[in-house]
Motif scaffolding. Structure first.
Motif, short mmCIF file in Angstrom:
data_model
loop_
_atom_site.label_atom_id
_atom_site.label_comp_id
_atom_site.label_asym_id
_atom_site.label_seq_id
_atom_site.Cartn_x
_atom_site.Cartn_y
_atom_site.Cartn_z
N TRP A 14 -121.71 78.57 9.50
CA TRP A 14 -120.93 77.91 8.45
C TRP A 14 -120.00 76.84 9.01
N GLY A 15 -120.19 76.48 10.27
CA GLY A 15 -119.47 75.34 10.83
C GLY A 15 -118.16 75.66 11.51
N HIS A 16 -117.63 76.85 11.30
CA HIS A 16 -116.34 77.21 11.90
C HIS A 16 -116.18 78.72 11.88
N ASN A 17 -115.16 79.20 12.59
CA ASN A 17 -114.87 80.63 12.70
C ASN A 17 -116.08 81.40 13.22
N ALA A 18 -116.67 80.84 14.25
CA ALA A 18 -117.83 81.46 14.88
C ALA A 18 -117.73 81.29 16.39
N MET A 19 -118.36 82.20 17.12
CA MET A 19 -118.45 82.07 18.57
C MET A 19 -119.87 81.67 18.94
N ILE A 20 -119.99 80.72 19.87
CA ILE A 20 -121.28 80.17 20.26
C ILE A 20 -121.42 80.25 21.78
N ARG A 21 -122.61 80.60 22.23
CA ARG A 21 -122.90 80.53 23.66
C ARG A 21 -123.13 79.06 24.01
N VAL A 22 -122.30 78.54 24.89
CA VAL A 22 -122.30 77.09 25.14
C VAL A 22 -123.63 76.62 25.71
N SER A 23 -124.18 77.35 26.65
CA SER A 23 -125.44 76.92 27.26
C SER A 23 -126.57 76.88 26.24
N ALA A 24 -126.60 77.85 25.32
CA ALA A 24 -127.64 77.86 24.28
C ALA A 24 -127.45 76.68 23.33
N PHE A 25 -126.21 76.41 22.96
CA PHE A 25 -125.92 75.30 22.06
C PHE A 25 -126.34 73.98 22.70
N ALA A 26 -126.03 73.82 23.97
CA ALA A 26 -126.41 72.58 24.66
C ALA A 26 -127.92 72.43 24.74
N GLN A 27 -128.61 73.52 24.96
CA GLN A 27 -130.06 73.49 25.09
C GLN A 27 -130.75 73.12 23.78
N CYS A 28 -130.19 73.58 22.65
CA CYS A 28 -130.94 73.54 21.38
C CYS A 28 -130.37 72.62 20.32
N CYS A 29 -129.12 72.22 20.41
CA CYS A 29 -128.44 71.68 19.22
C CYS A 29 -128.02 70.22 19.33
N GLY A 30 -128.67 69.45 20.17
CA GLY A 30 -128.43 68.01 20.17
C GLY A 30 -129.12 67.39 18.96
N LEU A 31 -128.35 66.98 17.98
CA LEU A 31 -128.93 66.53 16.71
C LEU A 31 -129.25 65.04 16.73
N PRO A 32 -130.44 64.67 16.30
CA PRO A 32 -130.79 63.25 16.18
C PRO A 32 -130.30 62.68 14.85
N GLU A 33 -130.32 61.38 14.75
CA GLU A 33 -130.11 60.73 13.46
C GLU A 33 -131.43 60.81 12.69
N LEU A 34 -131.35 61.14 11.41
CA LEU A 34 -132.56 61.17 10.60
C LEU A 34 -133.00 59.75 10.26
#
Length: 725
Positions: free
Chosen positions: A317-337
């Motif tokens: 939901w965009g906030h109030n969450a914990m994220i594993r940084v390495s996983a986020f870096a691996q998977c979540c680089g968002l492109p422009e549509l």
């Protein structure tokens, strides 16, 4: 304005053992411990982490969790989705029987619209019931040395309120023993010069009183908006941290909850993200109190159901969450549509997409509904909510382009569909009402054809079963209301009811909430329908700062904003009163909501009525009756920090106040290195300052972009300060 030079850093240091039981608001005691982290650079040494841009058409990588869902998750999905399918079939079948064999085209359209609506409200019921199969959650014990970043992206926020929240959190982190592992990082996208100056002064003050490191970085470019802001942080400093907690400017997560999140993530190396269930707090108006009461009483049961059927394919939901940084870096680089906004460009509702990408790569994404120290603010008025929902609507409709991306888990696609339907149900509901009225008009204004065929011996009688339709209406209302009363019963069986004013007041509050929500619902239906039409016509929502603390709008504003609602409701009432008065029985709640919308909108935005409700014990939550220590400390620290900020004078204070100037310069990099094309505003500002004869004249010369360049350069600030005042 208070003198900024009065701010000073406490000297010395003290072991953490001395403050384990120290109240967060014991200001003098904290100061005497000398735990200030204010000295040093604004940012830590960079620890780059590669964050590749994702290709939605590429084959996803194989991740650490590719197993089957647990039996409890499977049962929950059978209840939620299987139950919704059964409800859909029953609704469809009963409507077909109501219309008979000779169904007209208008009846066919109504059948489809009703089936969609009936299934939607039915799913809200079955989803909640599926919470019976939610897995038990626990926090494991054991060593944990994971380094945690608590990041807060900000964009033209109330600087004192933001700093107050983070100051209280910093002390709480230190108090529970996370002082050596946790750091706070403020990620600014603010662009308005006076707002930036106030923000930097507040962060400087925060660094004075924080017992954990506080870092501050402001981007020169807002590329990617919030997702780009977080992405740049991960790319530059992600290698420094194992886990990160993402906050909004009006949200906070308690240190005990952060410690529990960290322990749970550390114990399961396959977890990529854990979302908490934020409780709404701080509402002063009737509208805000209504929202936070509903979230507090109904929210836990709803969240438990969503957690049950989501399993390890939860949402973000965009906030109030914990994220594993390495996983986020691996998977979540968002492109422009591809294409232009509103359907192309930056992905607005990036959180849903990031959760789907994590799950696609084999990371677990969970909603841990049991953690309670998670809070956020809520929009103060109906009109403020409409502005926020406009951006959400555009972001969710963008997901239609991503639903069929390669490799997404089917539950991730379900989250996309639910988000889209959450806004499309408004035009669907409106269309169902209009088609129903058209059917009534057709009956009234046309003559039935009893012999549609030339050689027909017996007449064809129009078929309509009002009793069956009445039962369908009762069923739909039950699906809407029964979950609320289940939540009330659940609260009665727990301390929640007692902490909300007792059983009677809780029930009275729920009835009040149901009535007022019924008046607001048709207004939101028309507002969201208009928003959908704007998006389909290609109108972009833009990116405006969110309203956190509103005020009661004047009559002129509400009459102008709700004129179309009043006209629509009044015209429908007049027509039905003459042609089909019996229809008013069904439509009276909708028409009342539309006709009364200016009064509802204005009075629900009144803090006076909010205080009246509080005195009557209506819409009261446990967090209001006994405020969490962190929130009370945050308010106290906000008040203290606010008194030291440059509220008046803006950039003129930069030249007149050496203490403020020193603080601002301390938050700037030593030797910023950027290409000439990125320094054009700074070059122009330097030339204009050189030709100015006074500080006031220099500020008049500078454009807003050049004033920002002034705030980004130590050399320019020093040159500016040398000018006569």
């Amino acid at each position: 304005m208070s003198d900024v030079s009065s701010i000073s850093s406490p000297p010395g240091s003290s072991p953490a053992s001395e403050i384990r039981n120290l109240p967060l608001s014991a200001e003098e005691s904290w100061e005497t411990l000398g735990l200030s982290q204010s000295r040093g650079p604004a940012t830590p040494p960079e620890a780059p982490l590669e964050m590749p841009e994702q290709d939605f058409r590429a084959r996803p990588p194989q991740g650490p969790d590719s197993g089957w869902p647990s039996p409890g998750t499977i049962l929950a999905r059978l209840v939620a989705f299987g139950g919704a399918a059964v409800i859909a079939w029953i609704g469809w079948r009963q409507m077909v029987l109501s219309f008979g064999a000779n169904m007209t085209w208008l009846q066919s359209v109504l059948l489809v619209l009703f089936a969609l609506t009936f299934t939607w409200v039915g799913f809200s019921f079955t989803s909640m019931i599926s919470g019976l199969f939610a897995r038990p959650l626990r926090t494991p014990e054991g060593p944990n040395d994971a380094k945690i970043a608590v990041i807060m992206p900000v964009y033209h926020e109330d600087a004192a309120a933001t700093a107050g929240l983070l100051a209280a959190l910093a002390r709480d982190l230190y108090r529970v023993g996370l002082g050596e592992r946790a750091e706070i990082f403020v990620l600014s996208d603010s662009r308005e010069p006076d707002s930036v100056l106030e923000e930097m002064a507040a962060i400087s003050r925060l660094r004075d009183i924080s017992p954990v490191p506080v870092w501050y970085r402001r981007r020169r470019s807002n590329k990617g908006r919030k997702a780009g802001n977080v992405g740049e942080f991960v790319s530059r400093w992600g290698g420094r941290y194992d886990q990160m907690v993402v906050l909004d400017a009006d949200s906070i997560v308690g240190a005990e909850t952060i410690r529990a999140l960290s322990a749970r993530m550390n114990a399961d190396p396959a977890i990529g993200l854990i979302q908490t269930m934020p409780m709404l707090v701080g509402g002063q108006t009737i509208f805000a109190r209504l929202t936070q009461f509903a979230g507090r009483i109904y929210g836990p049961a709803i969240a438990r159901g969503v957690a049950a059927w989501s399993g390890n394919s939860g949402n973000f939901w965009g906030h109030n969450a914990m994220i594993r940084v390495s996983a986020f870096a691996q998977c979540c680089g968002l492109p422009e549509l591809p294409g232009k906004p509103p359907f192309g460009g930056t992905i607005l509702s990036h959180d849903f997409v990031e959760a789907a990408l994590l799950r696609r790569a084999g990371w677990k994404v969970r909603l841990d509904h049991d953690l309670r120290q998670s809070f956020e603010g809520c929009p103060p008025t109906l009109l403020d909510m409409a502005v926020r929902e406009r951006r959400w609507a555009q972001g969710n409709l963008q997901h239609a382009r991503l639903i069929f991306s390669r490799g997404f888990a089917w539950i991730s696609r379900v989250h996309f569909v639910i988000g889209i339907l959450g806004f499309l149900m408004s035009p669907i509901w409106l269309a169902m009402i209009l088609v129903g009225l058209a059917l009534s008009a057709n009956v009234l204004l046309s003559r039935p054809d009893y012999f549609p065929q030339t050689y027909q011996l017996f007449p064809t009688w129009p078929t309509f079963d009002p009793v069956r339709m009445l039962w369908l209406f009762i069923a739909a209302m039950s699906f809407l209301l029964v979950p609320k009363f289940i939540a009330i019963l659940r609260a009665w069986l727990r301390p929640l009811a007692r902490n909300s004013g007792g059983n009677v007041r809780l029930l009275a509050s729920a009835i009040f909430e149901i009535v007022l929500s019924a008046l607001i619902a048709p207004v939101q239906m028309l507002i969201q329908t208009r928003q959908i039409l704007e998006i389909l016509r290609g109108r972009d929502s833009g990116w405006e700062a969110q309203v956190r603390a509103g005020q009661m709008p004047p009559w002129g504003v509400v009459l102008r904003r709700h004129a179309i609602h009043v006209i629509t409701g009044t015209a429908t009432l007049v027509v039905l009163a003459f042609l089909a008065p019996w229809q008013l029985i069904w439509l009276s709640p909708i028409l009342a909501g539309l006709i009364l919308s200016p009064m509802t909108s204005r009075w629900s935005a009144s803090p006076v009525f909010g205080r009246w409700a509080r005195r009557q014990g209506l819409l009261v939550t446990p967090e209001e009756r006994e405020a969490p220590e962190m929130l009370t400390a945050a308010h106290a620290l906000e008040f203290r920090i606010s008194g030291t900020l440059p509220r008046e004078g803006g950039l003129t204070l930069l030249g007149r106040n050496p203490a403020l100037r020193s603080r601002i310069m301390a938050l700037l990099p030593e030797n910023p290195d950027s290409p000439v094309k990125d320094r054009l505003n700074a070059i122009a500002a330097e030339a204009k300052i050189a030709h100015a004869t006074s500080q006031a004249e220099a500020l008049n010369f500078l454009s807003p972009a050049e004033q920002l360049a002034l705030l980004e350069s130590r050399a320019l600030i020093e040159t500016f300060a040398k000018l006569p005042q």
